[in-house]
Write an enzyme that holds these catalytic residues in place. Structure first.
Site, mmCIF file in Angstrom:
data_model
loop_
_atom_site.group_PDB
_atom_site.id
_atom_site.type_symbol
_atom_site.label_atom_id
_atom_site.label_comp_id
_atom_site.label_asym_id
_atom_site.label_seq_id
_atom_site.Cartn_x
_atom_site.Cartn_y
_atom_site.Cartn_z
ATOM 1 N N ASP A 186 51.770 35.816 46.127
ATOM 2 C CA ASP A 186 51.474 37.025 45.362
ATOM 3 C C ASP A 186 52.069 36.877 43.966
ATOM 4 O O ASP A 186 53.085 36.185 43.784
ATOM 5 C CB ASP A 186 52.059 38.251 46.064
ATOM 6 C CG ASP A 186 51.460 39.551 45.574
ATOM 7 O OD1 ASP A 186 50.643 40.139 46.306
ATOM 8 O OD2 ASP A 186 51.789 39.979 44.451
ATOM 9 N N ASN A 210 42.686 36.685 49.812
ATOM 10 C CA ASN A 210 42.668 38.147 49.738
ATOM 11 C C ASN A 210 42.912 38.685 48.331
ATOM 12 O O ASN A 210 42.489 39.802 48.021
ATOM 13 C CB ASN A 210 43.728 38.701 50.698
ATOM 14 C CG ASN A 210 43.990 40.166 50.485
ATOM 15 O OD1 ASN A 210 43.175 41.018 50.823
ATOM 16 N ND2 ASN A 210 45.137 40.489 49.891
ATOM 17 N N ASP A 267 49.956 33.006 40.770
ATOM 18 C CA ASP A 267 48.833 33.534 39.995
ATOM 19 C C ASP A 267 47.599 32.766 40.448
ATOM 20 O O ASP A 267 47.472 31.571 40.178
ATOM 21 C CB ASP A 267 49.090 33.318 38.499
ATOM 22 C CG ASP A 267 47.969 33.852 37.608
ATOM 23 O OD1 ASP A 267 46.860 34.103 38.132
ATOM 24 O OD2 ASP A 267 48.184 33.977 36.395
ATOM 25 N N VAL A 268 46.688 33.425 41.156
ATOM 26 C CA VAL A 268 45.569 32.698 41.753
ATOM 27 C C VAL A 268 44.573 32.182 40.723
ATOM 28 O O VAL A 268 43.680 31.407 41.065
ATOM 29 C CB VAL A 268 44.834 33.554 42.814
ATOM 30 C CG1 VAL A 268 45.737 33.867 43.990
ATOM 31 C CG2 VAL A 268 44.231 34.817 42.205
ATOM 32 N N TYR A 309 32.570 44.101 39.212
ATOM 33 C CA TYR A 309 33.335 43.938 40.458
ATOM 34 C C TYR A 309 32.391 43.610 41.609
ATOM 35 O O TYR A 309 32.655 42.699 42.407
ATOM 36 C CB TYR A 309 34.111 45.218 40.763
ATOM 37 C CG TYR A 309 34.875 45.171 42.076
ATOM 38 C CD1 TYR A 309 36.102 44.523 42.165
ATOM 39 C CD2 TYR A 309 34.362 45.772 43.227
ATOM 40 C CE1 TYR A 309 36.802 44.472 43.362
ATOM 41 C CE2 TYR A 309 35.058 45.729 44.425
ATOM 42 C CZ TYR A 309 36.272 45.080 44.491
ATOM 43 O OH TYR A 309 36.962 45.022 45.675
ATOM 44 N N LYS A 347 32.162 40.174 44.186
ATOM 45 C CA LYS A 347 32.141 40.193 45.648
ATOM 46 C C LYS A 347 30.844 39.593 46.185
ATOM 47 O O LYS A 347 30.835 38.979 47.261
ATOM 48 C CB LYS A 347 32.357 41.616 46.159
ATOM 49 C CG LYS A 347 33.744 42.176 45.815
ATOM 50 C CD LYS A 347 34.870 41.257 46.328
ATOM 51 C CE LYS A 347 36.246 41.813 46.048
ATOM 52 N NZ LYS A 347 37.332 40.985 46.629
#
Length: 262
Positions: A38, A93, A66-67, A153, A157
């Site tokens: 996270d 996630n 940091d993804v 957004y 997805k």
């Protein structure tokens, strides 16, 4: 049937919200260890305290991640192996909901998921403890339908749905023995939703905000976490799990819009 008992999981964005609920629910089902990856150290530390209090010490590690930075995502994988020797479940996630900063949103929601998938593809073949590894991508009902106030957004997805659908085919599973599952939560009572305001919309679309969100009933994050357990233990490769209005629906294969040429 896949068993969670004695497995090791890595979950991005698990410092709070649904991500932390995923981790706790897996521990309740016998998970041996988990990495919480996270970006927020304070949330990560609090998550570790809660896990230790409920499940015992040395069950989890926190890795600041940091993804959007591939090296940081890979560091989380490496530290998982250093700490626990194995890795069986990867849950991508981490995500944000804010069309007003759509470039960052795309980087987190799409790039972060792609990094997690590609690294998991390698690590789960090398370090899993059983016959199968599992990748779980967290999409949304907005990846399966229209959501007029937050189109960017929704697009991120939809991208996750396409990624999962293409990775979760029989040909890949036969080679790797990695199941790819996708969870599509509906509107869930977490900070992602409670903090949602019109400023998260692009100006061109914020007028639809008051019409859009109330159409969808809220549900508790615990319901989504239970949907994850059902998907992990019984879900077939390539399956999608819609958790909406506190109901869990298994879609073994999303229908193709176009048929492959014969």
């Amino acid at each position: 049937m896949f068993t969670i008992k004695d497995k090791v999981a890595l979950v991005t964005g698990a410092g709070s919200g649904i991500g932390l609920h995923y981790v706790k629910e897996m521990f309740r089902n016998g998970l041996r260890a988990a990495t919480i990856a996270d970006i927020d150290p304070s949330k990560g530390d609090q998550a570790l305290k809660e896990i230790a209090q409920e499940f015992g010490s040395n069950k989890a590690i926190f890795v600041k991640t940091d993804v959007t930075v591939q090296k940081e995502v890979e560091a989380a994988f490496k530290k998982t192996i250093e700490a626990f020797k194995n890795l069986d479940i990867v849950i991508n996630n981490a995500g944000i909901l804010n069309d007003d900063i759509w470039e960052k949103q795309i980087a987190i929601n799409i790039n972060g998921t792609v990094y997690g998938c590609l690294l998991a593809w390698d690590y789960l073949q090398k370090y899993r403890s059983g016959n199968e590894g599992v990748i779980v991508n967290i999409a949304s009902i907005t990846g399966l339908t229209s959501f007029m106030s937050i189109p960017v957004y929704a697009a991120t997805k939809h991208a996750i749905v396409g990624l999962s659908k293409s990775m979760g085919v029989k040909e890949h599973y036969d080679r790797t023995k990695i199941r790819v599952l996708t969870i599509c939560p509906g509107v869930t009572d977490t900070p992602l939703i409670s903090d949602f305001v019109t400023s998260y919309c692009l100006p061109a679309f914020e007028a639809t905000y008051k019409v859009d969100l109330p159409r969808w009933p809220k549900q508790k994050p615990e319901v989504v976490a239970k949907g994850l357990i059902q998907a992990l233990t019984t879900g077939t490769n390539g399956s999608f799990w819609v958790v909406n209005n506190s109901k869990i629906q298994n879609i073994p294969h999303l229908p193709e819009v176009l048929e492959l040429p014969k």
